[in-house]
Design a protein around this motif. Structure first.
Motif, PDB file in Angstrom:
ATOM      1  N   GLN A 130     -17.092  26.906  80.489  1.00 41.57           N
ATOM      2  CA  GLN A 130     -18.203  27.964  79.860  1.00 41.57           C
ATOM      3  C   GLN A 130     -17.513  28.247  78.850  1.00 41.57           C
ATOM      4  OE1 GLN A 130     -19.162  30.527  81.866  1.00 41.57           O
ATOM      5  NE2 GLN A 130     -19.823  31.832  80.114  1.00 41.57           N
ATOM      6  N   SER A 131     -18.052  28.867  78.000  1.00 39.27           N
ATOM      7  CA  SER A 131     -18.032  28.972  76.025  1.00 39.27           C
ATOM      8  C   SER A 131     -18.304  30.116  75.491  1.00 39.27           C
ATOM      9  CB  SER A 131     -17.603  28.154  75.217  1.00 39.27           C
ATOM     10  OG  SER A 131     -18.965  27.663  75.157  1.00 39.27           O
ATOM     11  N   ILE A 132     -17.936  30.087  74.242  1.00 36.18           N
ATOM     12  CA  ILE A 132     -19.320  31.512  73.631  1.00 36.18           C
ATOM     13  C   ILE A 132     -20.178  30.792  73.429  1.00 36.18           C
ATOM     14  CG2 ILE A 132     -17.111  32.722  72.227  1.00 36.18           C
ATOM     15  CD1 ILE A 132     -18.391  30.961  69.609  1.00 36.18           C
ATOM     16  N   LEU A 133     -21.362  29.186  73.679  1.00 40.55           N
ATOM     17  CA  LEU A 133     -22.171  28.893  73.613  1.00 40.55           C
ATOM     18  C   LEU A 133     -22.744  29.271  74.916  1.00 40.55           C
ATOM     19  CD1 LEU A 133     -20.895  25.460  71.094  1.00 40.55           C
ATOM     20  CD2 LEU A 133     -22.097  27.562  70.328  1.00 40.55           C
ATOM     21  N   THR A 134     -22.524  28.818  76.118  1.00 41.99           N
ATOM     22  CA  THR A 134     -23.271  29.425  77.555  1.00 41.99           C
ATOM     23  C   THR A 134     -23.113  30.116  77.089  1.00 41.99           C
ATOM     24  OG1 THR A 134     -20.824  29.375  78.059  1.00 41.99           O
ATOM     25  CG2 THR A 134     -22.128  27.746  78.525  1.00 41.99           C
ATOM     26  N   SER A 135     -22.543  31.210  77.166  1.00 45.64           N
ATOM     27  CA  SER A 135     -22.881  33.020  76.608  1.00 45.64           C
ATOM     28  C   SER A 135     -24.106  33.479  75.174  1.00 45.64           C
ATOM     29  CB  SER A 135     -21.264  33.794  76.329  1.00 45.64           C
ATOM     30  OG  SER A 135     -20.483  33.355  77.214  1.00 45.64           O
ATOM     31  N   LEU A 136     -23.913  32.442  74.478  1.00 51.66           N
ATOM     32  CA  LEU A 136     -25.501  32.901  73.666  1.00 51.66           C
ATOM     33  C   LEU A 136     -26.140  32.224  74.557  1.00 51.66           C
ATOM     34  CD1 LEU A 136     -25.980  33.910  71.315  1.00 51.66           C
ATOM     35  CD2 LEU A 136     -25.158  31.512  69.744  1.00 51.66           C
ATOM     36  N   ALA A 137     -26.492  31.685  75.342  1.00 53.22           N
ATOM     37  CA  ALA A 137     -27.615  30.779  75.584  1.00 53.22           C
ATOM     38  C   ALA A 137     -28.754  31.327  75.875  1.00 53.22           C
ATOM     39  CB  ALA A 137     -27.357  29.429  76.550  1.00 53.22           C
ATOM     40  N   PRO A 138     -28.553  32.172  76.833  1.00 53.80           N
ATOM     41  CA  PRO A 138     -29.071  33.463  77.766  1.00 53.80           C
ATOM     42  C   PRO A 138     -29.687  34.030  76.891  1.00 53.80           C
ATOM     43  CG  PRO A 138     -26.961  32.871  79.312  1.00 53.80           C
ATOM     44  CD  PRO A 138     -26.486  32.194  78.119  1.00 53.80           C
ATOM     45  N   GLU A 139     -29.521  35.431  76.006  1.00 52.64           N
ATOM     46  CA  GLU A 139     -29.728  35.851  75.128  1.00 52.64           C
ATOM     47  C   GLU A 139     -31.353  35.069  74.262  1.00 52.64           C
ATOM     48  OE1 GLU A 139     -28.834  38.994  74.994  1.00 52.64           O
ATOM     49  OE2 GLU A 139     -27.323  37.874  75.759  1.00 52.64           O
ATOM     50  N   PHE A 140     -31.188  33.560  74.382  1.00 51.82           N
ATOM     51  CA  PHE A 140     -32.312  32.475  73.533  1.00 51.82           C
ATOM     52  C   PHE A 140     -33.518  32.546  75.249  1.00 51.82           C
ATOM     53  CE2 PHE A 140     -29.377  32.260  70.707  1.00 51.82           C
ATOM     54  CZ  PHE A 140     -30.366  31.922  68.924  1.00 51.82           C
ATOM     55  N   ALA A 253     -37.250  30.179  61.492  1.00 51.25           N
ATOM     56  CA  ALA A 253     -36.450  29.675  61.750  1.00 51.25           C
ATOM     57  C   ALA A 253     -35.976  29.239  62.968  1.00 51.25           C
ATOM     58  CB  ALA A 253     -34.397  30.146  61.340  1.00 51.25           C
ATOM     59  N   ARG A 254     -35.421  27.926  63.280  1.00 52.68           N
ATOM     60  CA  ARG A 254     -35.748  27.388  64.400  1.00 52.68           C
ATOM     61  C   ARG A 254     -34.050  26.833  65.207  1.00 52.68           C
ATOM     62  NH1 ARG A 254     -40.046  22.279  62.829  1.00 52.68           N
ATOM     63  NH2 ARG A 254     -41.556  23.834  62.478  1.00 52.68           N
ATOM     64  N   VAL A 255     -33.440  27.052  66.457  1.00 55.61           N
ATOM     65  CA  VAL A 255     -32.971  25.798  67.359  1.00 55.61           C
ATOM     66  C   VAL A 255     -32.931  25.233  68.141  1.00 55.61           C
ATOM     67  CG1 VAL A 255     -31.089  26.921  68.538  1.00 55.61           C
ATOM     68  CG2 VAL A 255     -32.553  28.658  66.616  1.00 55.61           C
ATOM     69  N   ALA A 256     -32.616  23.950  68.054  1.00 57.26           N
ATOM     70  CA  ALA A 256     -32.468  23.174  69.299  1.00 57.26           C
ATOM     71  C   ALA A 256     -31.808  23.590  70.435  1.00 57.26           C
ATOM     72  CB  ALA A 256     -32.625  21.471  68.632  1.00 57.26           C
ATOM     73  N   TRP A 257     -31.852  23.674  71.462  1.00 58.58           N
ATOM     74  CA  TRP A 257     -30.351  23.908  73.162  1.00 58.58           C
ATOM     75  C   TRP A 257     -30.722  21.749  73.386  1.00 58.58           C
ATOM     76  CZ3 TRP A 257     -26.925  27.074  73.011  1.00 58.58           C
ATOM     77  CH2 TRP A 257     -27.601  28.702  72.261  1.00 58.58           C
ATOM     78  N   ILE A 258     -29.206  21.636  73.044  1.00 59.62           N
ATOM     79  CA  ILE A 258     -29.186  20.324  73.783  1.00 59.62           C
ATOM     80  C   ILE A 258     -28.010  20.479  74.887  1.00 59.62           C
ATOM     81  CG2 ILE A 258     -28.807  17.763  73.741  1.00 59.62           C
ATOM     82  CD1 ILE A 258     -28.932  18.395  70.655  1.00 59.62           C
ATOM     83  N   GLY A 259     -28.526  19.654  76.091  1.00 59.16           N
ATOM     84  CA  GLY A 259     -27.086  20.259  76.969  1.00 59.16           C
ATOM     85  C   GLY A 259     -26.395  19.262  77.418  1.00 59.16           C
ATOM     86  N   GLY A 260     -26.502  18.459  75.888  1.00 55.73           N
ATOM     87  CA  GLY A 260     -24.585  18.207  76.339  1.00 55.73           C
ATOM     88  C   GLY A 260     -25.202  17.582  75.260  1.00 55.73           C
TER      89      GLY A 260
END
Length: 465
Positions: A130-140, A253-260
């Motif tokens: 759990q981190s700020i990144l996992t908290s941000l991901a649901p917003e996208f 603007a583009r965002v690439a989400w990578i699971g690891g």
């Protein structure tokens, strides 16, 4: 000393030649850039310095392309700032936070979202913690499994742990090079998968294998049953999950989400580094980048505005029934040659002529050419102004996953015909014309006969007297 007097003339001639070369380049539909990316070459890499060596293949590929990399530790509060004077300082930001729970105070979800408003592109590597990144991901629109959940697969049989899942890359919405598709055969992924919501700006780039599922690798019970209890078999199992997803903001603007972060690392017997370069090429706006160079409309046939429109020229307003031609020029960015080239590959472009609702919706196909000359990057169509006056808009709204959105709007009035703009004689009205003429002739004959009979009666009375 004469050369001192000739120097201003030589400098002026050089500037004129340079200006002429640039104007010729624009006329040919090509505009040079100085970077592989269409939006800039500055990159901030938020990465633990102790792990930098493991990402040398990915980072070295960016440097080979000419990107200027700046490094910062995730917890370093005194590192290079993301923004300066409330404006993004870098064109691209890579955040690898798979093992980081707390970041520096200036690296927050609000800051990262604000970068998108400044057209800064992001690559975000998530982790199981759990981190700020996992908290941000649901917003996208990303739906993450519970913390400490990995992608697990028991197939095929292999020596690697079940959490190191081999994935064969397939064609997706982003272009892949031959090296990432099949040079070493597969990708080796270790991280967390995620499901995708119905957000229209979110799309999968790399799906999980069909035989994989999300589970906790530390338990000894049936992992599949455990994953079902956590979120449902349909959500956390199979190819419905994604390990790489793309998101394109409204501003481009583009965002690439990578699971690891493993997909960005150097892995033996895998094409991870090559695939990561392809993902970065899309995220950094090297590939699938389009733009509208120009759009114009003109009168082809009709009376035009105020009854005296010039055929072949744009009108401030059109008249009901006018035949209008609409032309749009589109170009694509070529990262290899760092220039914009005319693009002729869109086959489903549409034009709408709308007033609240579209009164005209017509295909806007690539132009086959004129006068024997091929027109690259030109899309053209013609239509008639609808039989309704008001304020209309030319609208082009092309949205496809993984591509730059093409949007164009221009307002133009459509006015009714003038009193002298209608046809004098209508073929459909000939029965009415004949009826009016026959009635008039009959009336004249009747009046003439009646007057003649009155004169005869008067003469007969006079004789009788």
């Amino acid at each position: 000393m004469r050369w001192l007097f000739l120097f201003p003339l030589v400098l002026q001639s050089f500037l004129l030649l340079n200006a002429n070369a640039e104007s010729t380049l624009h006329a040919n539909g090509q505009e040079t850039q100085t970077s592989w990316s269409s939006s800039g070459d500055s990159v901030l890499v938020v990465l633990d310095p102790s792990k930098k060596e493991g990402f040398s293949g990915f980072l070295g590929g960016l440097e080979d392309k000419g990107y200027n990399l700046t490094f910062r530790s995730p917890k370093d509060a005194d590192g290079p700032p993301l923004t300066e004077h409330d404006l993004p300082k870098y064109a691209h930001v890579v955040v690898v936070g798979e093992d980081v729970k707390t970041f520096a105070k200036d690296i927050t979800p609000q800051t990262l979202v604000g970068l998108l408003s400044g057209n800064t592109n992001l690559i975000v590597a998530l982790g199981t913690k759990q981190s700020i990144l996992t908290s941000l991901a649901p917003e996208f629109g990303l739906i993450l499994p519970p913390p400490n959940t990995n992608l697990v697969s028991h197939f095929p049989e292999r020596e690697d742990p079940i959490s190191v899942v081999p994935i064969t890359p397939r064609e997706s919405v982003i272009p892949l090079t031959e090296t990432s598709k099949g040079k070493k055969g597969q990708l080796l992924f270790e991280g967390t998968p995620f499901a995708l919501s119905n957000n229209p700006r979110l799309f999968p780039i790399l799906n999980a294998p069909e035989e994989s599922f999300a589970g906790d690798i530390d338990v000894t019970s049936d992992v599949l049953v455990d994953s079902v209890e956590k979120g449902g078999e349909g959500l956390w199992a199979g190819s419905k999950m994604a390990v790489v997803a793309g998101f394109q903001a409204k501003g481009g603007a583009r965002v690439a989400w990578i699971g690891g972060g493993s997909l960005l690392q150097n892995k033996e017997k895998s094409s991870n580094s090559d695939y990561a370069k392809d993902v970065a090429a899309w995220a950094f706006q090297e590939t699938n980048v389009l733009r509208i160079d120009s759009a114009e409309h003109k009168l082809i046939k009709g009376v035009g505005s105020s009854g005296n429109g010039t055929v072949g020229q744009a009108q401030e307003q059109y008249t009901v029934g006018d035949e209008i031609e609409f032309t749009m020029r589109i170009s694509q960015y070529n990262p290899k040659f760092k220039l914009w080239e005319a693009y002729h590959g869109i086959t489903d472009l549409q034009l709408e002529f709308t007033m609240l609702d579209p009164h005209v919706r017509i295909a806007l196909p690539p132009s086959p050419g004129r006068d024997g000359k091929r027109e690259k990057g030109v899309y053209r169509t013609t239509f008639k102004a609808p039989d309704r006056h008001g304020v209309f808009k030319f609208v082009v709204d092309w949205r496809r996953q993984g591509w730059t959105e093409l949007q164009f709007t221009e307002t133009v009035p459509v006015v009714p015909k003038r009193h002298d703009g209608y046809d004098r004689w209508l073929s459909a009205a000939w029965p009415y014309y004949l009826g009016a003429v026959s009635t008039s002739v009959g009336f004249v004959v009747f009046v003439a006969g009646w007057l003649a009979s009155v004169d005869e009666r008067g003469k007969g009375k006079k004789k009788a007297e």
